[in-house]
Structures are given as structure tokens and as C-alpha cells.
Design an enzyme around this catalytic site. Structure first.
Site, PDB file in Angstrom:
ATOM      1  CG  HIS A  40      -1.991  -1.173   1.033  1.00  0.00           C
ATOM      2  ND1 HIS A  40      -3.071  -0.830   0.384  1.00  0.00           N
ATOM      3  CD2 HIS A  40      -2.297  -2.196   1.595  1.00  0.00           C
ATOM      4  CE1 HIS A  40      -3.971  -1.715   0.353  1.00  0.00           C
ATOM      5  NE2 HIS A  40      -3.214  -2.695   1.066  1.00  0.00           N
ATOM      6  CB  THR A  41       4.239   2.063  -0.280  1.00  0.00           C
ATOM      7  OG1 THR A  41       4.803   0.644  -1.146  1.00  0.00           O
ATOM      8  CG2 THR A  41       4.474   1.974   1.350  1.00  0.00           C
ATOM      9  N   GLY A 128      -7.162 -13.981  -8.661  1.00  0.00           N
ATOM     10  CA  GLY A 128      -7.754 -13.397  -7.453  1.00  0.00           C
ATOM     11  C   GLY A 128      -7.030 -13.834  -6.105  1.00  0.00           C
ATOM     12  N   GLY A 130      -4.107 -12.520  -5.089  1.00  0.00           N
ATOM     13  CA  GLY A 130      -2.989 -11.275  -4.862  1.00  0.00           C
ATOM     14  C   GLY A 130      -1.810 -11.563  -5.537  1.00  0.00           C
ATOM     15  CG  LEU A 131      -0.155 -14.801  -5.951  1.00  0.00           C
ATOM     16  CD1 LEU A 131      -0.207 -16.567  -6.245  1.00  0.00           C
ATOM     17  CD2 LEU A 131       0.630 -14.178  -5.184  1.00  0.00           C
ATOM     18  CB  SER A 132      -0.468  -9.417 -10.340  1.00  0.00           C
ATOM     19  OG  SER A 132      -0.264  -8.393  -9.245  1.00  0.00           O
ATOM     20  CB  SER A 133      -4.114 -13.678 -12.341  1.00  0.00           C
ATOM     21  OG  SER A 133      -5.338 -13.044 -12.310  1.00  0.00           O
ATOM     22  CB  SER A 134      -5.455  -8.408 -13.199  1.00  0.00           C
ATOM     23  OG  SER A 134      -4.867  -7.482 -12.367  1.00  0.00           O
ATOM     24  CG  ASP A 178       0.087  -5.441  -8.869  1.00  0.00           C
ATOM     25  OD1 ASP A 178       0.961  -5.393  -7.970  1.00  0.00           O
ATOM     26  OD2 ASP A 178      -1.231  -5.416  -8.608  1.00  0.00           O
TER      27      ASP A 178
HETATM   28  P1  ADP Z   1      -5.264 -10.822  -9.279  1.00  0.00           P
HETATM   29  O1  ADP Z   1      -4.823  -9.706 -10.082  1.00  0.00           O
HETATM   30  O2  ADP Z   1      -4.912 -10.685  -7.751  1.00  0.00           O
HETATM   31  O3  ADP Z   1      -5.249 -12.226  -9.619  1.00  0.00           O
HETATM   32  P2  ADP Z   1      -7.827  -9.540 -10.071  1.00  0.00           P
HETATM   33  O4  ADP Z   1      -9.146  -9.446  -9.320  1.00  0.00           O
HETATM   34  O5  ADP Z   1      -6.922  -8.066 -10.103  1.00  0.00           O
HETATM   35  O6  ADP Z   1      -6.684 -10.294  -9.214  1.00  0.00           O
HETATM   36  O7  ADP Z   1      -7.957 -10.034 -11.305  1.00  0.00           O
HETATM   37  C1  ADP Z   1      -8.467 -11.190 -11.620  1.00  0.00           C
HETATM   38  C2  ADP Z   1      -9.268 -11.163 -12.858  1.00  0.00           C
HETATM   39  O8  ADP Z   1      -8.233 -11.109 -13.976  1.00  0.00           O
HETATM   40  C3  ADP Z   1     -10.071 -12.434 -13.172  1.00  0.00           C
HETATM   41  O9  ADP Z   1     -11.345 -12.283 -12.445  1.00  0.00           O
HETATM   42  C4  ADP Z   1     -10.332 -12.377 -14.743  1.00  0.00           C
HETATM   43  O10 ADP Z   1     -11.291 -11.513 -14.994  1.00  0.00           O
HETATM   44  C5  ADP Z   1      -8.879 -11.722 -15.076  1.00  0.00           C
HETATM   45  N1  ADP Z   1      -7.703 -12.833 -15.318  1.00  0.00           N
HETATM   46  C6  ADP Z   1      -6.724 -12.857 -14.993  1.00  0.00           C
HETATM   47  N2  ADP Z   1      -6.055 -14.140 -15.503  1.00  0.00           N
HETATM   48  C7  ADP Z   1      -7.171 -14.483 -16.447  1.00  0.00           C
HETATM   49  C8  ADP Z   1      -6.875 -15.499 -17.524  1.00  0.00           C
HETATM   50  N3  ADP Z   1      -5.908 -16.549 -17.470  1.00  0.00           N
HETATM   51  N4  ADP Z   1      -8.118 -15.741 -18.337  1.00  0.00           N
HETATM   52  C9  ADP Z   1      -9.418 -14.973 -18.066  1.00  0.00           C
HETATM   53  N5  ADP Z   1      -9.428 -14.100 -17.264  1.00  0.00           N
HETATM   54  C10 ADP Z   1      -8.378 -13.820 -16.496  1.00  0.00           C
HETATM   55 MG    MG Z   2      -5.118  -7.728 -10.021  1.00  0.00          MG
END
Ligand code: ADP
Ligand code: MG
Length: 399
Positions: A40-41, A128, A130-134, A178
């Protein structure tokens, strides 16, 4: 998330061929991340130190000349989402496809010549958690398009455009950490970032980052990630509230951002905020957390990985007590791991669930992981997912 055994550029390319009837022009990878310290920085112009995980999001991609974007993810059953790029609009509610579509929107909005594309996504980054899949999804998409369309963007610019996609198109007010981690990390290192220098307001050309050697194994240590597999509902609202409290604190103290409150002036700053105890605690977290990042960088630069243990644990206490973004599951990981011989542990990411990290001597790592699993079972929580955080490479072409 796809099982690791089924993951790889060849499989992703094969799935692309099956979907779109032709081979992709290439396959690009972007990793998930953990944040070692500095929570949170980033939206306070402060310091962070993420590292990239071996878990990646792969994007197989090919250009299209007709202005159409077709998006498919191995994690989302059904046909590709089809969108005309010229009509992309932040008001669109596209679900998962908003992340890659938002990247195309942000690139085009920056005046970059991106026409259509076909994209197929496969990922081993837990979503989802917290490992930044987004960010991994955005950066994989942007890295693919950068090369396919010859845009000539450096990794920092890729990160900024991806942040803009997430802020403006998806509508998530995330900081710059991220995307920068996913785009810029290197294997065997954590990445120290001065987020002020990274922001568009920062000095142009100033790189704002430093690769810090991070090799726990060389010191007989292991860094574990514990994905609690919970995400509490209040997370989004609480994030906005924390940002607002930080801004209120900066205003009350007459600084541009809390980054500008030096550690040595913390006491007097807190005295000035005596009438606002909640804001004061948020300020104390940010100021001490920036200090912890600097201390951790110094210890790592000296090769003393074990000495960051207490810094991590102090960071957790600050997130829990002053910033109030932890939750019972994350606290349980930290307490249990420390009892089982860990040198340090903390929540990582925005909080209210997601993941924690644990720094533990190699010989105690399995026992510590087992202790956490048992504690979770006893408390009736989900079985956590536990794996080592091997500092890995940032975004790159893989096929
Ligand atoms: P985090 O970034 O911590 O994993 P977020 O809520 O920021 O969590 O992002 C998760 C969202 O990103 C998922 O709900 C989905 O909409 C999208 N997402 C991430 N990876 C994929 C993937 N491989 N295929 C489809 N959607 C994805
Ligand atoms: Mg994210």
C-alpha cells in the site's frame, strides 16, 4: 488456472491453431508476482520491492488486418469474444476480456497503430489470489502487440499503458507496481521501485528501479507463497477508503504524497494528526513501510537474506494493526509459520485474503507448510495452496 503439466508455449500455440484455424505469429509470457515488502505504498509515491513468480500467463497472438479483436482464454469456456477495436469504450462491461481489450484501447489511445488481433490466453497464475493475474494478462497482451506491431515500447512504458488499461478501461484503481513487476523483473532478483519516479509525473528517463539480487537458496532459505484461497468481500471498498485516508493524511500534513513524510519526522507528523487517529495510523503504516523497504534493500544488497525476516514480520504487524488490511486467514499463516521456525512472514498484495509469504530455513520449510495446512484445517478454512517463490523473469517472447 490451467494445471502446470498442461502449460507451455507449444500447447498454447496448438490451442490457438484449433480456435482460429491458423498458427499464431508468436507466444509471449508475462509472470505473476509477489511483493516482498512495500505494501500500500505504491499509490503514495513510495517504495515497493516485488519479484516475479515462475507462474506465467501466455498469450499466443496474430495480427488481423480487419480491425477485429478476437479474445479467448483457456480458463473461460466458450467461443472467443469478438470486438471491433475502433469501437472499444471504457463504458463497455466486458468481464475478463476487458483486461486485454483495455490494453488495445490504451495502446490506440496513446496513438499507437494497433489494428486487429487474435489472442489465445493460457495461465498458471492463480486468479484473485493477490498474485496479479490481471497484470500478467495485461502485460502478456501488451508485450505481444508491442512486438507484432513494432511499437518499440520499453518495458516501463508497457507497464504504464497496462496500468492505464486497468484504471481507465477495467475501472480498477490499482497502482503501478503489479504491471511494472510483470514487465520488468529479472530472474534471481527482486525489483526495488521508487514509484514516484515511475509515474507519468516522474522524471522522464529516470528509471526509478533497481534489480536487487535475491537468492534465498544460496543462504539455505526458502521463500514460500501461501495462497489462502479466500478473498473477503470488503476488499474493493476498503482499498478505496485506504487510498482516501492516505490522501487526507497528505493534505493535512501539507505534502504532495505520504512518501514526502521522512521517517525522522514521523513523530511530529503523528502529533499533528492527533485529532484523526485513523488517518494517523494509516500514515504511520506508509511511512514505516517505506523505511522497511529501504532497510530490506540494504540487507539484500549485503547478501544477508535472513536479516529481512524480522522486517517482513514487522511489515505484517503494520498492515494488520495500523493499515487494517489483514484478515484472520493471513494472520493465521503468519503466526503459524513463525511458531514453526520461519524467520519472517507477512501478507502480500492488497490484503483481505489472497496470499502471504514466509521466509523459512530450507530444513524447516516442509514442516512450516504442513503446520499452516493443519492450522487451516483446524480452523475450518480452505486448504491453502503453498509453493516456493522462485524469483523469475519478467515478460518475454517464448515461441
Ligand atoms: P489478481 O490480479 O490478484 O489475480 P484481480 O481481481 O485483479 O486479481 O484479477 C483477476 C481477474 O483477471 C479475473 O477475475 C479475470 O477477470 C482476469 N483474469 C486473470 N487471468 C485470466 C485468465 N488467464 N483468463 C481469463 N481471465 C483472467
Ligand atoms: Mg490484479
Amino acid at each position: 488456472m490451467t494445471a502446470t503439466a498442461a502449460h507451455g508455449p507449444q500447447r498454447t500455440a496448438a490451442a490457438f491453431r484449433e480456435l482460429f484455424g491458423a498458427a499464431p505469429e508468436g507466444v509471449w509470457a508475462a509472470p505473476g508476482r509477489i511483493n516482498l515488502i512495500g505494501e500500500h505504498t505504491d499509490y503514495n509515491d513510495g517504495f515497493v520491492m516485488p519479484l516475479a513468480l515462475p507462474h506465467t500467463t501466455l498469450a499466443a497472438a496474430a495480427r488481423r488486418a480487419d480491425g477485429v479483436l478476437r479474445l479467448h482464454s483457456g480458463d473461460v469456456p466458450g467461443d472467443p469474444v469478438e470486438l471491433p477495436v475502433a469501437a472499444l469504450d471504457p463504458a463497455d462491461r466486458l468481464g475478463w476480456a476487458g483486461y486485454p481489450a483495455g490494453v488495445v484501447w490504451a495502446l490506440r489511445e496513446a496513438g499507437l497503430p494497433v489494428a486487429g488481433a487474435d489472442l489465445h490466453i493460457d495461465s498458471t497464475v492463480p486468479t484473485g489470489a493477490g498474485l496479479s493475474s490481471s497484470a500478467a494478462l495485461e502485460v502478456a497482451t501488451a508485450t505481444a502487440l508491442n512486438e507484432l506491431y513494432g511499437l518499440g515500447l520499453d518495458a516501463r512504458r508497457v507497464a504504464r499503458l497496462c496500468q492505464r488499461a486497468e484504471n481507465r478501461f477495467v475501472g480498477v484503481p490499482c497502482g503501478i507496481m503489479d504491471q511494472t513487476a510483470s514487465a520488468c523483473c529479472t530472474a534471481g532478483h527482486a525489483l526495488f521501485l521508487d514509484t514516484r519516479a515511475l509515474s507519468p509525473r516522474g522524471p522522464e528517463g529516470g528509471d526509478g528501479g533497481r534489480q536487487v539480487p535475491f537468492d534465498p537458496a544460496a543462504r539455505g532459505l526458502r521463500l514460500l507463497v501461501v495462497d489462502t484461497r479466500v478473498r473477503h468481500e470488503l476488499a474493493d471498498g476498503a482499498y478505496a477508503q485506504r487510498r482516501a485516508a492516505c490522501e487526507a493524511g497528505a493534505r493535512a500534513l501539507g505534502v504532495r504524497a505520504l512518501r514526502d513524510v521522512p521517517f525522522v519526522q514521523l513523530k511530529s507528523a503523528l502529533a499533528r494528526l492527533a485529532g484523526e487517529p485513523v488517518v494517523a495510523r494509516r500514515v504511520r503504516h506508509v511511512v514505516t513501510e517505506n523505511r522497511r523497504v529501504e532497510e530490506a534493500v540494504a540487507r539484500l544488497a549485503a547478501g544477508a537474506v535472513e536479516e529481512i525476516g524480522p522486517i517482513l514480520t514487522a511489515g505484517h504487524a503494520s498492515c494488520r494493526d495500523d493499515f487494517e488490511v489483514s484478515c484472520p486467514e493471513l494472520d493465521l499463516v503468519v503466526e503459524t509459520a513463525l511458531d514453526a521456525g520461519a524467520l519472517g512472514a507477512r501478507m502480500t498484495g492488497a490484503g483481505f485474503g489472497g496470499s502471504a509469504i514466509v521466509l523459512v530455513p530450507e530444513g524447516r520449510a516442509d514442516a512450516a507448510a504442513e503446520a499452516v495446512r493443519e492450522a487451516f484445517a483446524a480452523a475450518g478454512h480452505h486448504r491453502p495452496r503453498i509453493f516456493p517463490a522462485l524469483p523469475s523473469a519478467g515478460a518475454r517472447r517464448v515461441a
